[in-house]
Motif scaffolding. Structure first.
Motif, short mmCIF file in Angstrom:
data_model
loop_
_atom_site.label_atom_id
_atom_site.label_comp_id
_atom_site.label_asym_id
_atom_site.label_seq_id
_atom_site.Cartn_x
_atom_site.Cartn_y
_atom_site.Cartn_z
N GLN A 205 32.63 84.19 -1.94
CA GLN A 205 33.45 84.26 -3.14
C GLN A 205 34.85 83.75 -2.79
OE1 GLN A 205 32.20 85.44 -6.03
NE2 GLN A 205 30.30 86.44 -5.34
N GLU A 206 35.68 83.55 -3.83
CA GLU A 206 37.05 83.09 -3.58
C GLU A 206 37.79 84.03 -2.65
OE1 GLU A 206 38.93 82.60 -7.34
OE2 GLU A 206 38.13 80.57 -7.67
N ARG A 207 37.66 85.35 -2.90
CA ARG A 207 38.40 86.31 -2.06
C ARG A 207 37.92 86.26 -0.62
NH1 ARG A 207 34.94 89.33 -5.25
NH2 ARG A 207 33.36 90.56 -4.12
N ASP A 208 36.61 86.00 -0.41
CA ASP A 208 36.10 85.88 0.96
C ASP A 208 36.71 84.66 1.65
OD1 ASP A 208 34.35 88.06 0.47
OD2 ASP A 208 32.90 86.69 -0.45
N ALA A 209 36.74 83.54 0.93
CA ALA A 209 37.28 82.32 1.51
C ALA A 209 38.76 82.45 1.81
CB ALA A 209 37.03 81.13 0.58
N VAL A 210 39.50 83.08 0.89
CA VAL A 210 40.93 83.28 1.12
C VAL A 210 41.16 84.17 2.35
CG1 VAL A 210 43.03 84.32 0.19
CG2 VAL A 210 41.60 82.88 -1.27
N ILE B 226 50.27 76.26 9.10
CA ILE B 226 49.27 75.50 8.35
C ILE B 226 49.32 75.90 6.89
CG2 ILE B 226 47.75 75.34 10.36
CD1 ILE B 226 45.93 77.39 8.91
N SER B 227 48.87 74.99 6.05
CA SER B 227 48.67 75.27 4.63
C SER B 227 47.21 74.99 4.31
CB SER B 227 49.57 74.39 3.76
OG SER B 227 50.93 74.61 4.09
N ALA B 228 46.68 75.73 3.34
CA ALA B 228 45.26 75.57 2.99
C ALA B 228 45.07 75.69 1.49
CB ALA B 228 44.41 76.59 3.72
N GLY B 229 44.14 74.89 0.97
CA GLY B 229 43.73 74.99 -0.42
C GLY B 229 42.26 75.29 -0.51
N VAL B 230 41.88 76.22 -1.40
CA VAL B 230 40.50 76.69 -1.50
C VAL B 230 39.97 76.41 -2.90
CG1 VAL B 230 38.99 78.72 -1.45
CG2 VAL B 230 40.85 78.50 0.22
N ALA B 231 38.74 75.92 -2.98
CA ALA B 231 38.06 75.72 -4.27
C ALA B 231 36.68 76.34 -4.19
CB ALA B 231 37.95 74.24 -4.59
N SER B 232 36.26 76.96 -5.30
CA SER B 232 34.98 77.66 -5.34
C SER B 232 34.00 76.96 -6.28
CB SER B 232 35.18 79.10 -5.81
OG SER B 232 33.93 79.73 -6.07
N SER B 233 32.73 77.00 -5.90
CA SER B 233 31.69 76.43 -6.76
C SER B 233 31.58 77.17 -8.08
CB SER B 233 30.34 76.46 -6.03
OG SER B 233 29.97 77.80 -5.75
N GLN B 234 32.06 78.42 -8.14
CA GLN B 234 31.99 79.19 -9.38
C GLN B 234 32.95 78.65 -10.44
OE1 GLN B 234 32.60 82.98 -7.24
NE2 GLN B 234 30.65 83.66 -8.09
N ARG B 235 33.95 77.87 -10.00
CA ARG B 235 34.87 77.24 -10.95
C ARG B 235 34.60 75.74 -11.11
NH1 ARG B 235 39.34 80.46 -12.13
NH2 ARG B 235 39.73 82.19 -10.68
N VAL B 236 34.17 75.10 -10.05
CA VAL B 236 34.10 73.63 -10.03
C VAL B 236 32.67 73.12 -10.05
CG1 VAL B 236 34.80 71.58 -8.72
CG2 VAL B 236 36.26 73.60 -8.72
N GLY C 8 21.14 80.24 -5.00
CA GLY C 8 21.97 80.85 -6.04
C GLY C 8 23.20 81.53 -5.48
N GLN C 9 23.72 81.03 -4.37
CA GLN C 9 24.88 81.65 -3.72
C GLN C 9 26.11 80.77 -3.91
OE1 GLN C 9 23.50 81.95 0.31
NE2 GLN C 9 22.47 83.91 -0.03
N PRO C 10 27.29 81.39 -4.07
CA PRO C 10 28.52 80.60 -4.21
C PRO C 10 28.92 79.97 -2.88
CG PRO C 10 29.06 82.93 -4.07
CD PRO C 10 27.55 82.84 -4.12
N VAL C 11 29.65 78.88 -2.98
CA VAL C 11 30.16 78.21 -1.79
C VAL C 11 31.60 77.79 -2.06
CG1 VAL C 11 29.32 75.94 -2.51
CG2 VAL C 11 29.72 76.38 -0.10
N CYS C 12 32.42 77.86 -1.03
CA CYS C 12 33.81 77.43 -1.15
C CYS C 12 34.11 76.31 -0.17
CB CYS C 12 34.77 78.61 -0.88
SG CYS C 12 34.78 79.87 -2.18
N VAL C 13 35.01 75.43 -0.59
CA VAL C 13 35.51 74.37 0.29
C VAL C 13 37.00 74.59 0.46
CG1 VAL C 13 36.02 71.91 0.45
CG2 VAL C 13 33.73 72.67 -0.19
N ALA C 14 37.46 74.53 1.70
CA ALA C 14 38.89 74.67 1.99
C ALA C 14 39.36 73.43 2.73
CB ALA C 14 39.14 75.92 2.83
N ILE C 15 40.52 72.92 2.32
CA ILE C 15 41.17 71.84 3.05
C ILE C 15 42.41 72.41 3.73
CG2 ILE C 15 42.38 69.64 2.86
CD1 ILE C 15 40.46 68.80 0.74
#
Length: 413
Positions: free
Chosen positions: A309-314, A340-350, A247-254
């Motif tokens: 969370q999103e803020r953690d990943a950012v 570098i540039s990075a994009g972050v997506a969170s499981s809480q949104r996607v 039950g924990q959120p996960v983020c993916v960053a490219i």
């Protein structure tokens, strides 16, 4: 009970020891990296020689041959112990390996033939070395190899049999019960069979380790040392399932190195490769222990951030971005910064589907590039028109295509 002829038993022991030793030495000669095969094969051959020398006494040979044969037998057990230590990548202890044989030779000068010290040494020194082999294997159990439990069992049984044989011989003398000696040949035969099984299982363990290391190499990007796309496909779904279950959120960053083609064109591919290596090293220092970074394309990287969370990943991606700010290419007024540039997506949104997370992170990466590069952006769910998938950068296209290869409908496995 079945009566075993002592001479026949000795011949069988000699032949099987030579056969086992020869096969191990042949295997070592095919791949000389594995020194444990050399040491273990030599130990089996020395054991065969020891049994041959011990047999000469029964044929009227000098007693000295028997004493030398016993010393060589102890040396062979000590060598087998060192072979296991080499396999477990621990320092070799030649002094301790030779201690049994040296102690035996010393006892020859102290105790007369048939003395108690010599009798106990003959029966229990091999058992001590065998027990040490089992201890070394047990200490290395964190490396899971299919043959390890079986080898530990065989060595434990071998140790027990050697102890039983020692007790049978000792009590036959102490209690004056020679009838106990009729069990000794049978126990000895079982010890010989156990030694052969141990040699075979040791060879199997070496093969299993080599196969495991080869499989691991196919999951590693040789330039950066990071996991490659194949590693992502192997590990990502397990990571995401673990996060869903907890039950924990996960983020993916490219992550994409800005203007990397220009760096290659200006400074050459050698410098470009160096940039990739430096980025991988610095990024790994800024990630959390639970984060996983993969190289998924030429200059594209994908990071899975567990329990974030999103803020953690950012925050993590900002640390990674800033780690390159002092890395400059060129000299004097011709220097060029690497960004570098990075994009972050969170499981809480996607959600927790890797393909959806990758598409969303790639959409955020495109926005970061449109807004000037050298920044981190988060997927907010409004990057595209309803019903339309976000545009994909090369990293996202490559990852999704690769993940889709495992299913007939093209979706990720």
């Amino acid at each position: 009970m079945i009566q075993l002829d002592e001479a026949t038993l000795r011949i069988v022991s000699i032949l099987f020891s030579l056969l086992s030793g020869g096969l191990l030495l042949f295997s070592w000669n095919s791949n000389r990296i594995n020194r444990e095969l050399l040491v273990l094969g030599a130990s089996f051959c020395v054991s065969a020689l020891a049994n041959a020398l011990n047999s000469t006494t029964a044929l009227g040979g000098a007693v000295a041959y028997r004493e030398l044969g016993t010393a060589l037998l102890f040396f062979s057990y000590g060598g087998a112990w060192q072979a296991v230590r080499i396999f477990e990548r621990r320092p070799v202890r030649p002094t301790l390996a030779a201690a049994g044989g040296v102690a035996w030779l010393a006892l020859l000068a102290i105790f007369e033939s048939g003395g108690w010290g010599r009798l106990l040494a003959i029966q229990f020194i091999p058992g001590i070395y065998t027990a040490l082999m089992g201890l070394e294997l047990w200490r290395g159990r964190s490396e899971e190899l299919p043959s390890r439990p079986a080898l530990c069992f065989v060595i434990a049984v071998d140790t027990l049999l050697l102890a039983v044989r020692g007790l049978l011989i000792t009590f036959s003398v102490v209690a004056a019960k020679p009838a106990l000696l009729q069990w000794v040949p049978m126990v000895t035969l079982l010890v010989v069979m156990g030694n052969i099984a141990a040699g075979y299982l040791m060879l199997s363990m070496i093969k299993e380790r080599l196969e495991g290391e080869q499989r691991a190499q196919t999951l590693i990007d040789p330039l950066t040392g990071l996991g490659n796309r194949r590693a992502l496909n192997v590990h990502a779904q397990r990571i995401l399932l673990r996060q869903v279950t907890a039950g924990q959120p996960v983020c993916v960053a490219i992550i994409d190195l800005d203007h990397f083609k220009q760096i290659n064109d200006t400074f050459g591919h050698f410098i470009g490769d160096s940039v990739l290596r430096v980025f991988a090293e610095r990024a790994m220092l800024k990630l959390r222990p639970t984060d996983h970074l993969f190289r998924v394309g030429g200059e594209e990287f994908l990071c899975i951030l567990q329990n974030a969370q999103e803020r953690d990943a950012v925050g993590v991606m900002e640390r990674v971005r800033r780690t390159m700010k002092d890395y400059l290419l060129g000299e004097g007024g011709e220097t060029r910064a690497v960004t570098i540039s990075a994009g972050v997506a969170s499981s809480q949104r996607v959600g927790y589907d890797l393909e959806d997370l990758t598409r969303a992170a790639d959409s955020a990466l495109y926005r970061a590039k449109r807004e000037g590069r050298n920044c981190v952006r988060v997927y907010l769910g409004n990057e595209t028109q309803p019903g339309q998938p976000p545009d994909l950068a090369p990293a996202g296209e490559a990852v999704i295509k690769f993940l889709g290869e495992g299913r007939p409908d093209g979706r990720a496995t």
